[in-house]
Motif scaffolding. Structure first.
Motif, PDB file in Angstrom:
ATOM      1  N   ARG A 161       0.668  -1.105   0.018  1.00  0.00           N
ATOM      2  CA  ARG A 161      -0.162   0.049  -0.029  1.00  0.00           C
ATOM      3  C   ARG A 161       0.719   1.183  -0.134  1.00  0.00           C
ATOM      4  NH1 ARG A 161      -2.881  -0.938   4.360  1.00  0.00           N
ATOM      5  NH2 ARG A 161      -5.061  -1.091   3.366  1.00  0.00           N
ATOM      6  N   VAL A 162       1.736   1.445   0.832  1.00  0.00           N
ATOM      7  CA  VAL A 162       2.821   2.439   1.036  1.00  0.00           C
ATOM      8  C   VAL A 162       3.564   2.591  -0.166  1.00  0.00           C
ATOM      9  CG1 VAL A 162       4.466   3.531   2.375  1.00  0.00           C
ATOM     10  CG2 VAL A 162       2.779   2.229   3.641  1.00  0.00           C
ATOM     11  N   VAL A 163       4.065   1.466  -0.797  1.00  0.00           N
ATOM     12  CA  VAL A 163       4.982   1.475  -2.058  1.00  0.00           C
ATOM     13  C   VAL A 163       4.057   2.213  -3.003  1.00  0.00           C
ATOM     14  CG1 VAL A 163       6.178  -0.055  -3.616  1.00  0.00           C
ATOM     15  CG2 VAL A 163       6.679  -0.325  -1.088  1.00  0.00           C
ATOM     16  N   ALA A 164       2.982   1.813  -3.397  1.00  0.00           N
ATOM     17  CA  ALA A 164       2.068   2.195  -4.524  1.00  0.00           C
ATOM     18  C   ALA A 164       1.747   3.541  -4.149  1.00  0.00           C
ATOM     19  CB  ALA A 164       0.769   1.343  -4.310  1.00  0.00           C
ATOM     20  N   ILE A 165       1.287   4.135  -2.913  1.00  0.00           N
ATOM     21  CA  ILE A 165       1.385   5.405  -2.864  1.00  0.00           C
ATOM     22  C   ILE A 165       2.749   6.541  -3.299  1.00  0.00           C
ATOM     23  CG2 ILE A 165       1.106   7.535  -0.968  1.00  0.00           C
ATOM     24  CD1 ILE A 165      -0.519   5.435   0.641  1.00  0.00           C
ATOM     25  N   LEU A 166       3.879   5.679  -2.839  1.00  0.00           N
ATOM     26  CA  LEU A 166       5.176   6.203  -3.182  1.00  0.00           C
ATOM     27  C   LEU A 166       5.393   6.526  -4.853  1.00  0.00           C
ATOM     28  CD1 LEU A 166       7.747   7.653  -2.462  1.00  0.00           C
ATOM     29  CD2 LEU A 166       8.644   5.434  -2.252  1.00  0.00           C
ATOM     30  N   ALA A 167       4.890   5.239  -5.403  1.00  0.00           N
ATOM     31  CA  ALA A 167       5.206   5.292  -6.927  1.00  0.00           C
ATOM     32  C   ALA A 167       4.120   6.012  -7.645  1.00  0.00           C
ATOM     33  CB  ALA A 167       4.757   3.671  -7.194  1.00  0.00           C
ATOM     34  N   LEU A 168       3.067   6.222  -7.117  1.00  0.00           N
ATOM     35  CA  LEU A 168       2.284   7.164  -7.759  1.00  0.00           C
ATOM     36  C   LEU A 168       2.453   8.668  -7.555  1.00  0.00           C
ATOM     37  CD1 LEU A 168      -1.306   5.219  -6.958  1.00  0.00           C
ATOM     38  CD2 LEU A 168      -0.269   5.468  -8.993  1.00  0.00           C
ATOM     39  N   VAL A 169       2.942   8.929  -6.264  1.00  0.00           N
ATOM     40  CA  VAL A 169       3.485  10.348  -6.096  1.00  0.00           C
ATOM     41  C   VAL A 169       4.626  10.561  -6.957  1.00  0.00           C
ATOM     42  CG1 VAL A 169       4.466  11.766  -4.418  1.00  0.00           C
ATOM     43  CG2 VAL A 169       2.694  10.656  -3.944  1.00  0.00           C
ATOM     44  N   GLY A 170       5.692   9.467  -7.014  1.00  0.00           N
ATOM     45  CA  GLY A 170       6.765   9.838  -8.023  1.00  0.00           C
ATOM     46  C   GLY A 170       6.407   9.990  -9.441  1.00  0.00           C
ATOM     47  N   ALA A 171       5.365   9.344 -10.053  1.00  0.00           N
ATOM     48  CA  ALA A 171       4.841   9.478 -11.321  1.00  0.00           C
ATOM     49  C   ALA A 171       4.190  10.818 -11.408  1.00  0.00           C
ATOM     50  CB  ALA A 171       3.543   8.374 -11.605  1.00  0.00           C
ATOM     51  N   LEU A 184      -5.006  11.750  -4.775  1.00  0.00           N
ATOM     52  CA  LEU A 184      -5.428  10.609  -5.633  1.00  0.00           C
ATOM     53  C   LEU A 184      -4.504   9.129  -5.462  1.00  0.00           C
ATOM     54  CD1 LEU A 184      -6.730  12.028  -9.085  1.00  0.00           C
ATOM     55  CD2 LEU A 184      -8.105  10.908  -7.386  1.00  0.00           C
ATOM     56  N   ALA A 185      -3.490   9.518  -4.895  1.00  0.00           N
ATOM     57  CA  ALA A 185      -2.692   8.274  -4.900  1.00  0.00           C
ATOM     58  C   ALA A 185      -2.932   7.253  -3.860  1.00  0.00           C
ATOM     59  CB  ALA A 185      -1.015   8.778  -4.460  1.00  0.00           C
ATOM     60  N   PHE A 186      -3.879   7.882  -2.715  1.00  0.00           N
ATOM     61  CA  PHE A 186      -4.200   6.836  -1.574  1.00  0.00           C
ATOM     62  C   PHE A 186      -5.529   6.033  -2.318  1.00  0.00           C
ATOM     63  CE2 PHE A 186      -3.439  11.160   1.023  1.00  0.00           C
ATOM     64  CZ  PHE A 186      -2.307  10.661   1.252  1.00  0.00           C
ATOM     65  N   VAL A 187      -6.209   6.554  -3.398  1.00  0.00           N
ATOM     66  CA  VAL A 187      -7.078   5.847  -4.005  1.00  0.00           C
ATOM     67  C   VAL A 187      -6.669   4.724  -4.678  1.00  0.00           C
ATOM     68  CG1 VAL A 187      -9.347   6.035  -5.391  1.00  0.00           C
ATOM     69  CG2 VAL A 187      -8.632   7.548  -3.751  1.00  0.00           C
ATOM     70  N   GLY A 188      -5.696   5.091  -5.479  1.00  0.00           N
ATOM     71  CA  GLY A 188      -4.915   4.122  -6.435  1.00  0.00           C
ATOM     72  C   GLY A 188      -4.431   3.157  -5.563  1.00  0.00           C
ATOM     73  N   ALA A 189      -3.637   3.506  -4.560  1.00  0.00           N
ATOM     74  CA  ALA A 189      -2.946   2.366  -3.771  1.00  0.00           C
ATOM     75  C   ALA A 189      -4.076   1.303  -3.285  1.00  0.00           C
ATOM     76  CB  ALA A 189      -2.166   2.937  -2.667  1.00  0.00           C
ATOM     77  N   GLU A 190      -4.968   1.838  -2.703  1.00  0.00           N
ATOM     78  CA  GLU A 190      -6.202   0.865  -2.161  1.00  0.00           C
ATOM     79  C   GLU A 190      -6.672  -0.123  -3.543  1.00  0.00           C
ATOM     80  OE1 GLU A 190      -6.756   0.181   0.579  1.00  0.00           O
ATOM     81  OE2 GLU A 190      -5.626   2.224   1.706  1.00  0.00           O
ATOM     82  N   LEU A 191      -6.797   0.334  -4.443  1.00  0.00           N
ATOM     83  CA  LEU A 191      -7.054  -0.472  -5.655  1.00  0.00           C
ATOM     84  C   LEU A 191      -6.251  -1.374  -5.821  1.00  0.00           C
ATOM     85  CD1 LEU A 191      -8.721   2.174  -8.255  1.00  0.00           C
ATOM     86  CD2 LEU A 191     -10.121   0.283  -6.782  1.00  0.00           C
ATOM     87  N   VAL A 192      -4.979  -1.187  -5.852  1.00  0.00           N
ATOM     88  CA  VAL A 192      -4.032  -2.135  -6.112  1.00  0.00           C
ATOM     89  C   VAL A 192      -4.057  -3.278  -5.107  1.00  0.00           C
ATOM     90  CG1 VAL A 192      -1.413  -2.561  -6.208  1.00  0.00           C
ATOM     91  CG2 VAL A 192      -2.438  -0.704  -7.282  1.00  0.00           C
ATOM     92  N   VAL A 193      -4.117  -2.903  -3.776  1.00  0.00           N
ATOM     93  CA  VAL A 193      -4.386  -3.995  -2.664  1.00  0.00           C
ATOM     94  C   VAL A 193      -5.607  -4.676  -2.701  1.00  0.00           C
ATOM     95  CG1 VAL A 193      -4.571  -4.374  -0.188  1.00  0.00           C
ATOM     96  CG2 VAL A 193      -2.833  -2.451  -1.008  1.00  0.00           C
ATOM     97  N   LEU A 194      -6.821  -3.956  -3.284  1.00  0.00           N
ATOM     98  CA  LEU A 194      -7.921  -4.382  -3.356  1.00  0.00           C
ATOM     99  C   LEU A 194      -7.814  -5.680  -4.444  1.00  0.00           C
ATOM    100  CD1 LEU A 194     -11.008  -4.999  -2.480  1.00  0.00           C
ATOM    101  CD2 LEU A 194     -11.354  -3.031  -4.286  1.00  0.00           C
ATOM    102  N   PHE A 195      -7.255  -5.429  -5.481  1.00  0.00           N
ATOM    103  CA  PHE A 195      -7.199  -6.244  -6.763  1.00  0.00           C
ATOM    104  C   PHE A 195      -6.533  -7.661  -6.196  1.00  0.00           C
ATOM    105  CE2 PHE A 195      -4.708  -8.153 -10.345  1.00  0.00           C
ATOM    106  CZ  PHE A 195      -5.618  -8.281 -11.078  1.00  0.00           C
ATOM    107  N   ILE A 196      -5.524  -7.547  -5.432  1.00  0.00           N
ATOM    108  CA  ILE A 196      -4.675  -8.662  -4.839  1.00  0.00           C
ATOM    109  C   ILE A 196      -5.449  -9.536  -4.041  1.00  0.00           C
ATOM    110  CG2 ILE A 196      -2.632  -9.622  -3.782  1.00  0.00           C
ATOM    111  CD1 ILE A 196      -1.262  -7.215  -4.894  1.00  0.00           C
ATOM    112  N   LEU A 197      -6.308  -8.712  -2.946  1.00  0.00           N
ATOM    113  CA  LEU A 197      -7.155  -9.325  -2.151  1.00  0.00           C
ATOM    114  C   LEU A 197      -8.475 -10.257  -2.658  1.00  0.00           C
ATOM    115  CD1 LEU A 197      -7.040  -6.907   0.637  1.00  0.00           C
ATOM    116  CD2 LEU A 197      -6.095  -9.080   1.147  1.00  0.00           C
ATOM    117  N   ALA A 198      -8.736  -9.717  -3.798  1.00  0.00           N
ATOM    118  CA  ALA A 198      -9.753 -10.339  -4.107  1.00  0.00           C
ATOM    119  C   ALA A 198      -9.496 -11.722  -4.742  1.00  0.00           C
ATOM    120  CB  ALA A 198     -10.270  -9.499  -5.683  1.00  0.00           C
ATOM    121  N   GLY A 199      -8.232 -12.024  -4.978  1.00  0.00           N
ATOM    122  CA  GLY A 199      -7.927 -13.145  -5.378  1.00  0.00           C
ATOM    123  C   GLY A 199      -8.122 -14.372  -4.152  1.00  0.00           C
ATOM    124  N   TRP A 200      -7.991 -13.851  -3.066  1.00  0.00           N
ATOM    125  CA  TRP A 200      -8.079 -14.636  -1.924  1.00  0.00           C
ATOM    126  C   TRP A 200      -9.681 -14.893  -1.426  1.00  0.00           C
ATOM    127  CZ3 TRP A 200      -4.672 -17.425   0.841  1.00  0.00           C
ATOM    128  CH2 TRP A 200      -3.318 -17.089   0.783  1.00  0.00           C
TER     129      TRP A 200
END
Length: 422
Positions: A161-171, A184-200
Protein backbone atom coordinates in the motif's frame (compact mmCIF):
# COMPACT_ATOMS: atom_id res chain seq x y z
CA UNK A 1 8.68 -20.14 29.03
CA UNK A 2 5.97 -22.84 29.16
CA UNK A 3 4.99 -25.10 26.26
CA UNK A 4 1.57 -23.50 25.73
CA UNK A 5 3.08 -20.06 25.40
CA UNK A 6 5.71 -21.31 22.95
CA UNK A 7 3.02 -23.03 20.87
CA UNK A 8 0.82 -19.93 20.71
CA UNK A 9 3.63 -17.56 19.88
CA UNK A 10 5.23 -19.85 17.32
CA UNK A 11 2.03 -20.84 15.52
CA UNK A 12 2.58 -19.72 11.94
CA UNK A 13 4.98 -17.01 13.02
CA UNK A 14 8.47 -18.14 11.99
CA UNK A 15 8.39 -16.86 8.39
CA UNK A 16 5.95 -14.12 9.39
CA UNK A 17 8.46 -12.47 11.74
CA UNK A 18 10.97 -11.91 8.96
CA UNK A 19 8.39 -10.82 6.40
CA UNK A 20 6.59 -8.42 8.72
CA UNK A 21 9.76 -6.77 9.94
CA UNK A 22 10.99 -6.54 6.34
CA UNK A 23 7.64 -4.96 5.50
CA UNK A 24 8.18 -2.55 8.40
CA UNK A 25 11.46 -1.47 6.84
CA UNK A 26 9.79 -0.96 3.49
CA UNK A 27 6.96 1.04 5.08
CA UNK A 28 9.38 3.20 7.07
CA UNK A 29 11.66 3.94 4.12
CA UNK A 30 8.76 4.49 1.73
CA UNK A 31 7.02 6.79 4.22
CA UNK A 32 10.17 8.84 4.66
CA UNK A 33 10.73 9.06 0.91
CA UNK A 34 7.09 10.01 0.36
CA UNK A 35 7.38 13.00 2.67
CA UNK A 36 10.75 13.96 1.21
CA UNK A 37 9.42 13.84 -2.33
CA UNK A 38 6.31 15.86 -1.54
CA UNK A 39 8.19 18.36 0.65
CA UNK A 40 11.13 18.88 -1.70
CA UNK A 41 9.20 19.06 -4.98
CA UNK A 42 5.90 20.70 -3.99
CA UNK A 43 7.00 22.42 -0.74
CA UNK A 44 6.00 22.37 2.93
CA UNK A 45 2.52 23.83 2.30
CA UNK A 46 1.60 21.01 -0.08
CA UNK A 47 3.04 18.51 2.40
CA UNK A 48 0.78 20.01 5.06
CA UNK A 49 -2.26 19.68 2.81
CA UNK A 50 -1.26 16.13 1.86
CA UNK A 51 -1.08 14.99 5.47
CA UNK A 52 -4.25 16.79 6.54
CA UNK A 53 -6.17 15.10 3.73
CA UNK A 54 -4.58 11.79 4.72
CA UNK A 55 -5.72 12.28 8.32
CA UNK A 56 -9.32 13.00 7.29
CA UNK A 57 -9.24 10.08 4.83
CA UNK A 58 -8.14 7.63 7.53
CA UNK A 59 -10.79 8.87 9.95
CA UNK A 60 -13.50 8.49 7.33
CA UNK A 61 -12.19 5.01 6.55
CA UNK A 62 -12.58 4.05 10.20
CA UNK A 63 -16.18 5.26 10.14
CA UNK A 64 -16.74 3.25 6.98
CA UNK A 65 -15.37 0.04 8.46
CA UNK A 66 -17.26 0.65 11.76
CA UNK A 67 -15.21 -1.87 13.73
CA UNK A 68 -15.98 -4.78 11.39
CA UNK A 69 -12.27 -5.57 11.05
CA UNK A 70 -12.22 -6.26 14.79
CA UNK A 71 -15.23 -8.56 14.50
CA UNK A 72 -13.65 -10.34 11.52
CA UNK A 73 -10.44 -10.95 13.46
CA UNK A 74 -12.20 -12.00 16.67
CA UNK A 75 -14.77 -14.36 15.10
CA UNK A 76 -12.46 -15.53 12.34
CA UNK A 77 -9.61 -16.54 14.65
CA UNK A 78 -12.01 -18.26 17.06
CA UNK A 79 -13.95 -20.09 14.28
CA UNK A 80 -11.40 -21.07 11.65
CA UNK A 81 -13.59 -23.85 10.25
CA UNK A 82 -16.23 -21.23 9.37
CA UNK A 83 -13.81 -18.54 8.22
CA UNK A 84 -15.30 -18.33 4.71
CA UNK A 85 -18.75 -17.58 6.17
CA UNK A 86 -17.30 -14.99 8.55
CA UNK A 87 -15.43 -13.41 5.62
CA UNK A 88 -18.51 -13.26 3.43
CA UNK A 89 -20.65 -11.67 6.14
CA UNK A 90 -17.95 -9.17 7.16
CA UNK A 91 -17.23 -7.98 3.63
CA UNK A 92 -20.91 -7.61 2.67
CA UNK A 93 -21.61 -5.57 5.80
CA UNK A 94 -18.49 -3.47 5.25
CA UNK A 95 -19.35 -2.53 1.66
CA UNK A 96 -22.92 -1.66 2.66
CA UNK A 97 -21.73 0.80 5.31
CA UNK A 98 -18.60 2.25 3.68
CA UNK A 99 -20.31 3.36 0.47
CA UNK A 100 -22.66 5.87 2.17
CA UNK A 101 -19.74 7.15 4.28
CA UNK A 102 -17.73 7.81 1.10
CA UNK A 103 -20.65 9.77 -0.37
CA UNK A 104 -21.08 11.80 2.81
CA UNK A 105 -17.36 12.63 2.89
CA UNK A 106 -17.54 13.94 -0.67
CA UNK A 107 -20.60 16.05 0.19
CA UNK A 108 -18.94 17.35 3.37
CA UNK A 109 -15.56 18.20 1.86
CA UNK A 110 -16.43 21.91 1.65
CA UNK A 111 -17.33 22.14 5.32
CA UNK A 112 -14.13 20.37 6.39
CA UNK A 113 -12.05 22.65 4.20
CA UNK A 114 -13.76 25.65 5.78
CA UNK A 115 -12.96 24.47 9.34
CA UNK A 116 -9.32 23.87 8.41
CA UNK A 117 -9.29 27.17 6.45
CA UNK A 118 -7.74 25.55 3.37
CA UNK A 119 -9.16 25.34 -0.16
CA UNK A 120 -6.53 22.74 -1.21
CA UNK A 121 -7.60 20.52 1.71
CA UNK A 122 -11.20 20.77 0.52
CA UNK A 123 -10.20 19.73 -3.00
CA UNK A 124 -8.06 16.87 -1.73
CA UNK A 125 -10.84 15.46 0.46
CA UNK A 126 -13.25 15.47 -2.47
CA UNK A 127 -10.70 13.52 -4.52
CA UNK A 128 -10.08 10.80 -1.92
CA UNK A 129 -13.71 10.29 -0.91
CA UNK A 130 -14.27 7.26 -3.24
CA UNK A 131 -11.21 5.57 -1.73
CA UNK A 132 -12.98 5.25 1.63
CA UNK A 133 -14.96 2.30 0.24
CA UNK A 134 -11.80 0.49 -0.90
CA UNK A 135 -9.95 1.34 2.32
CA UNK A 136 -12.71 -0.17 4.47
CA UNK A 137 -12.97 -3.37 2.43
CA UNK A 138 -9.20 -3.83 2.52
CA UNK A 139 -9.18 -3.26 6.28
CA UNK A 140 -11.62 -6.13 6.84
CA UNK A 141 -9.92 -8.41 4.32
CA UNK A 142 -6.51 -7.89 5.94
CA UNK A 143 -8.01 -8.67 9.36
CA UNK A 144 -9.31 -11.94 7.90
CA UNK A 145 -5.81 -12.77 6.65
CA UNK A 146 -4.57 -12.14 10.18
CA UNK A 147 -7.25 -14.42 11.60
CA UNK A 148 -6.24 -17.16 9.18
CA UNK A 149 -2.58 -16.84 10.21
CA UNK A 150 -1.56 -15.58 6.74
CA UNK A 151 0.86 -13.10 8.24
CA UNK A 152 3.32 -13.24 5.34
CA UNK A 153 0.67 -11.95 2.96
CA UNK A 154 -0.50 -9.51 5.62
CA UNK A 155 2.94 -7.93 5.86
CA UNK A 156 3.47 -7.86 2.10
CA UNK A 157 0.17 -6.15 1.39
CA UNK A 158 0.66 -3.59 4.16
CA UNK A 159 4.00 -2.67 2.58
CA UNK A 160 2.54 -2.69 -0.92
CA UNK A 161 0.00 0.00 0.00
CA UNK A 162 2.73 2.48 0.98
CA UNK A 163 4.96 1.54 -1.96
CA UNK A 164 2.04 2.08 -4.34
CA UNK A 165 1.37 5.53 -2.87
CA UNK A 166 5.05 6.41 -3.27
CA UNK A 167 5.12 5.12 -6.83
CA UNK A 168 2.06 7.15 -7.81
CA UNK A 169 3.43 10.31 -6.17
CA UNK A 170 6.74 9.70 -7.94
CA UNK A 171 4.90 9.42 -11.24
CA UNK A 172 3.11 12.69 -10.47
CA UNK A 173 6.50 14.34 -9.87
CA UNK A 174 7.89 13.03 -13.17
CA UNK A 175 4.89 14.24 -15.17
CA UNK A 176 4.63 17.58 -13.36
CA UNK A 177 1.17 16.98 -11.88
CA UNK A 178 -0.21 19.76 -9.68
CA UNK A 179 0.22 19.02 -5.96
CA UNK A 180 -3.52 19.33 -5.32
CA UNK A 181 -4.00 16.05 -7.22
CA UNK A 182 -1.63 14.04 -5.01
CA UNK A 183 -4.35 12.63 -2.70
CA UNK A 184 -5.51 10.49 -5.62
CA UNK A 185 -2.48 8.31 -4.82
CA UNK A 186 -4.33 7.04 -1.74
CA UNK A 187 -7.23 5.83 -3.87
CA UNK A 188 -4.93 4.20 -6.43
CA UNK A 189 -2.97 2.34 -3.76
CA UNK A 190 -6.14 0.89 -2.22
CA UNK A 191 -7.26 -0.34 -5.63
CA UNK A 192 -3.95 -2.16 -6.10
CA UNK A 193 -4.27 -3.91 -2.73
CA UNK A 194 -7.95 -4.68 -3.35
CA UNK A 195 -7.15 -6.34 -6.68
CA UNK A 196 -4.75 -8.76 -4.96
CA UNK A 197 -7.06 -9.43 -2.00
CA UNK A 198 -9.87 -10.27 -4.41
CA UNK A 199 -7.89 -13.36 -5.36
CA UNK A 200 -8.20 -14.62 -1.80
CA UNK A 201 -11.81 -13.84 -1.09
CA UNK A 202 -13.68 -13.83 -4.41
CA UNK A 203 -14.22 -17.58 -4.75
CA UNK A 204 -17.82 -18.30 -5.78
CA UNK A 205 -17.63 -21.96 -4.78
CA UNK A 206 -16.98 -20.96 -1.14
CA UNK A 207 -19.56 -18.17 -0.94
CA UNK A 208 -22.81 -19.02 0.80
CA UNK A 209 -25.08 -16.10 1.59
CA UNK A 210 -27.31 -18.38 3.63
CA UNK A 211 -24.44 -19.55 5.84
CA UNK A 212 -23.02 -16.03 6.06
CA UNK A 213 -26.37 -14.58 7.13
CA UNK A 214 -26.07 -16.47 10.42
CA UNK A 215 -23.06 -14.27 11.19
CA UNK A 216 -24.46 -10.88 10.20
CA UNK A 217 -25.93 -9.96 13.58
CA UNK A 218 -22.97 -11.16 15.66
CA UNK A 219 -20.41 -9.46 13.47
CA UNK A 220 -22.36 -6.21 13.19
CA UNK A 221 -23.03 -5.98 16.94
CA UNK A 222 -19.40 -6.71 17.82
CA UNK A 223 -18.26 -4.22 15.20
CA UNK A 224 -20.55 -1.48 16.48
CA UNK A 225 -19.46 -2.08 20.07
CA UNK A 226 -15.79 -1.99 19.14
CA UNK A 227 -16.08 0.80 16.54
CA UNK A 228 -15.69 3.67 19.00
CA UNK A 229 -12.44 2.17 20.27
CA UNK A 230 -11.06 1.78 16.74
CA UNK A 231 -12.27 5.17 15.56
CA UNK A 232 -11.09 6.91 18.71
CA UNK A 233 -7.67 5.28 18.37
CA UNK A 234 -7.34 6.47 14.78
CA UNK A 235 -8.47 9.99 15.69
CA UNK A 236 -6.01 9.88 18.56
CA UNK A 237 -3.15 9.35 16.11
CA UNK A 238 -4.37 12.22 13.90
CA UNK A 239 -5.77 14.71 16.39
CA UNK A 240 -2.49 16.65 16.56
CA UNK A 241 -2.42 17.24 12.79
CA UNK A 242 -6.10 18.21 12.67
CA UNK A 243 -5.97 20.54 15.69
CA UNK A 244 -2.80 22.12 14.38
CA UNK A 245 -4.57 22.70 11.06
CA UNK A 246 -7.23 24.72 12.87
CA UNK A 247 -4.72 27.08 14.51
CA UNK A 248 -1.89 27.41 11.98
CA UNK A 249 -1.35 27.46 8.22
CA UNK A 250 -0.59 24.60 5.87
CA UNK A 251 3.17 25.30 5.93
CA UNK A 252 3.52 24.82 9.70
CA UNK A 253 1.40 21.67 9.47
CA UNK A 254 3.79 20.47 6.77
CA UNK A 255 6.84 21.03 8.97
CA UNK A 256 5.16 19.25 11.88
CA UNK A 257 3.83 16.40 9.78
CA UNK A 258 7.27 15.51 8.42
CA UNK A 259 8.44 14.78 11.98
CA UNK A 260 5.19 13.15 13.11
CA UNK A 261 4.97 10.91 10.05
CA UNK A 262 8.51 9.63 10.58
CA UNK A 263 7.85 8.96 14.29
CA UNK A 264 4.69 7.10 13.31
CA UNK A 265 6.75 5.09 10.83
CA UNK A 266 9.19 4.12 13.57
CA UNK A 267 6.24 3.02 15.72
CA UNK A 268 5.30 0.47 13.07
CA UNK A 269 7.69 -1.93 14.80
CA UNK A 270 5.35 -1.93 17.78
CA UNK A 271 2.36 -2.43 15.48
CA UNK A 272 4.10 -5.43 13.92
CA UNK A 273 4.52 -6.96 17.39
CA UNK A 274 0.81 -6.33 18.11
CA UNK A 275 -0.14 -8.00 14.83
CA UNK A 276 2.12 -10.99 15.38
CA UNK A 277 0.70 -11.76 18.82
CA UNK A 278 -2.93 -10.83 18.06
CA UNK A 279 -4.34 -14.28 17.25
CA UNK A 280 -2.24 -15.88 20.01
CA UNK A 281 -3.58 -13.33 22.50
CA UNK A 282 -7.18 -14.02 21.46
CA UNK A 283 -6.66 -17.74 22.04
CA UNK A 284 -4.76 -17.29 25.31
CA UNK A 285 -7.47 -15.04 26.76
CA UNK A 286 -9.96 -17.89 26.43
CA UNK A 287 -8.07 -19.91 29.05
CA UNK A 288 -9.79 -19.83 32.47
CA UNK A 289 -6.53 -19.41 34.41
CA UNK A 290 -4.92 -17.09 31.81
CA UNK A 291 -1.39 -18.09 32.86
CA UNK A 292 -0.30 -18.12 29.23
CA UNK A 293 -1.83 -14.67 28.77
CA UNK A 294 0.27 -13.19 31.57
CA UNK A 295 3.43 -14.68 30.09
CA UNK A 296 2.54 -13.45 26.62
CA UNK A 297 2.01 -9.94 28.00
CA UNK A 298 5.37 -10.01 29.77
CA UNK A 299 7.13 -11.14 26.59
CA UNK A 300 5.37 -8.46 24.54
CA UNK A 301 6.31 -5.70 26.99
CA UNK A 302 9.97 -6.73 27.15
CA UNK A 303 10.33 -7.07 23.39
CA UNK A 304 8.57 -3.75 22.75
CA UNK A 305 10.58 -1.70 25.23
CA UNK A 306 13.86 -3.18 24.05
CA UNK A 307 13.04 -2.62 20.37
CA UNK A 308 11.93 0.97 20.73
CA UNK A 309 14.68 1.97 23.15
CA UNK A 310 17.23 1.09 20.48
CA UNK A 311 15.17 2.95 17.89
CA UNK A 312 14.86 6.07 20.05
CA UNK A 313 18.60 6.24 20.81
CA UNK A 314 19.45 6.21 17.12
CA UNK A 315 16.50 8.24 15.87
CA UNK A 316 17.44 11.87 16.59
CA UNK A 317 20.96 11.90 15.08
CA UNK A 318 19.68 9.92 12.10
CA UNK A 319 16.83 12.39 11.61
CA UNK A 320 19.20 15.34 11.80
CA UNK A 321 21.45 13.73 9.19
CA UNK A 322 18.39 12.84 7.12
CA UNK A 323 17.34 16.50 6.84
CA UNK A 324 20.88 17.55 6.00
CA UNK A 325 21.49 14.90 3.33
CA UNK A 326 18.12 15.35 1.63
CA UNK A 327 18.44 19.14 1.48
CA UNK A 328 15.37 19.70 3.63
CA UNK A 329 17.19 21.36 6.53
CA UNK A 330 16.41 24.89 5.30
CA UNK A 331 12.66 24.46 5.19
CA UNK A 332 12.28 21.84 7.92
CA UNK A 333 14.92 22.63 10.56
CA UNK A 334 12.16 23.56 13.04
CA UNK A 335 10.98 19.95 12.91
CA UNK A 336 14.06 18.64 14.78
CA UNK A 337 12.80 19.72 18.21
CA UNK A 338 9.30 18.54 17.28
CA UNK A 339 10.72 15.13 16.35
CA UNK A 340 12.64 14.86 19.65
CA UNK A 341 9.56 15.64 21.71
CA UNK A 342 7.28 13.32 19.75
CA UNK A 343 9.55 10.28 19.96
CA UNK A 344 9.80 10.59 23.75
CA UNK A 345 6.15 9.56 24.06
CA UNK A 346 6.27 6.10 22.43
CA UNK A 347 9.65 5.44 24.04
CA UNK A 348 8.07 5.66 27.49
CA UNK A 349 4.88 3.85 26.42
CA UNK A 350 6.37 1.24 24.09
CA UNK A 351 5.55 -1.79 26.22
CA UNK A 352 1.82 -1.07 26.14
CA UNK A 353 1.24 0.07 22.55
CA UNK A 354 1.09 -3.54 21.21
CA UNK A 355 -1.40 -4.37 24.01
CA UNK A 356 -3.73 -1.51 23.15
CA UNK A 357 -6.60 -3.75 22.00
CA UNK A 358 -6.38 -6.38 24.75
CA UNK A 359 -9.75 -5.50 26.33
CA UNK A 360 -11.46 -6.07 22.99
CA UNK A 361 -9.69 -9.40 22.53
CA UNK A 362 -10.90 -10.35 26.02
CA UNK A 363 -14.50 -9.86 24.84
CA UNK A 364 -14.90 -6.41 26.41
CA UNK A 365 -15.43 -4.12 23.38
CA UNK A 366 -17.44 -1.58 25.38
CA UNK A 367 -14.68 -1.19 27.97
CA UNK A 368 -12.17 -0.91 25.11
CA UNK A 369 -14.26 1.91 23.69
CA UNK A 370 -14.45 3.69 27.06
CA UNK A 371 -10.66 3.43 27.38
CA UNK A 372 -10.16 4.85 23.89
CA UNK A 373 -12.63 7.67 24.60
CA UNK A 374 -10.79 8.68 27.78
CA UNK A 375 -7.42 8.67 25.98
CA UNK A 376 -8.84 10.67 23.06
CA UNK A 377 -10.44 13.19 25.41
CA UNK A 378 -7.14 13.70 27.24
CA UNK A 379 -5.17 13.98 24.01
CA UNK A 380 -7.65 16.42 22.45
CA UNK A 381 -7.81 18.58 25.57
CA UNK A 382 -4.02 18.71 25.78
CA UNK A 383 -3.69 19.56 22.09
CA UNK A 384 -6.21 22.39 22.23
CA UNK A 385 -4.67 23.70 25.45
CA UNK A 386 -1.08 23.64 24.22
CA UNK A 387 -1.39 24.16 20.44
CA UNK A 388 -3.22 27.49 20.59
CA UNK A 389 -0.44 29.26 22.58
CA UNK A 390 2.61 27.22 21.52
CA UNK A 391 1.85 26.01 18.01
CA UNK A 392 3.67 22.94 16.74
CA UNK A 393 5.80 22.54 19.88
CA UNK A 394 2.64 22.51 21.97
CA UNK A 395 1.06 19.86 19.72
CA UNK A 396 4.15 17.66 20.03
CA UNK A 397 4.24 18.01 23.82
CA UNK A 398 0.54 17.22 24.11
CA UNK A 399 0.82 14.14 21.90
CA UNK A 400 3.83 12.73 23.75
CA UNK A 401 2.15 13.29 27.12
CA UNK A 402 -1.01 11.55 25.91
CA UNK A 403 1.04 8.47 24.96
CA UNK A 404 2.39 8.16 28.49
CA UNK A 405 -1.05 8.70 30.03
CA UNK A 406 -2.51 5.97 27.80
CA UNK A 407 0.15 3.45 28.86
CA UNK A 408 -0.41 4.13 32.55
CA UNK A 409 -4.17 3.80 32.21
CA UNK A 410 -3.92 0.55 30.22
CA UNK A 411 -1.56 -0.95 32.82
CA UNK A 412 -4.11 -0.22 35.53
CA UNK A 413 -7.02 -1.68 33.55
CA UNK A 414 -5.22 -4.90 32.64
CA UNK A 415 -4.59 -5.54 36.33
CA UNK A 416 -7.96 -4.37 37.64
CA UNK A 417 -10.39 -5.52 34.92
CA UNK A 418 -8.65 -8.64 33.60
CA UNK A 419 -7.09 -9.69 36.91
CA UNK A 420 -3.70 -10.32 35.33
CA UNK A 421 -0.50 -10.08 37.33
CA UNK A 422 2.46 -9.39 35.08
Amino acid sequence: MNADFQRLLAKGREPAVFINFAALGVIGVSGALLNVVVGSIWGSSTLGVFNQVFAVYLLAGQLGVIGLQNAALQHGAANLTQLSDVACASLILCASIALPVAVLLWLGSGAIGYVLDSAPVRQGIALVAPGVLFFAINKVALALLNAAGRMVWYGLLQALRVVAILALVGAAAIFGIDGVMLPLAFVGAELVVLFILAGWFVRPSQISITAASAWFKRILLFGIKSAPATSFNEINYRVDTLVLGVFVGDRVVGVYSLASTLVEGLMQGLIVIRTLVASALVEALQEPARKTTAELIRWTRRASYLLFLVVAILALPVYWAFLDVTGLMTDFSDSILIFAILIAGPTLAAGYIPLGTILMFAGRPFEQSVLAAIILAANTALNFALTAPFGAIGAATATASANVFAAALLHLLIKRRLGLAF
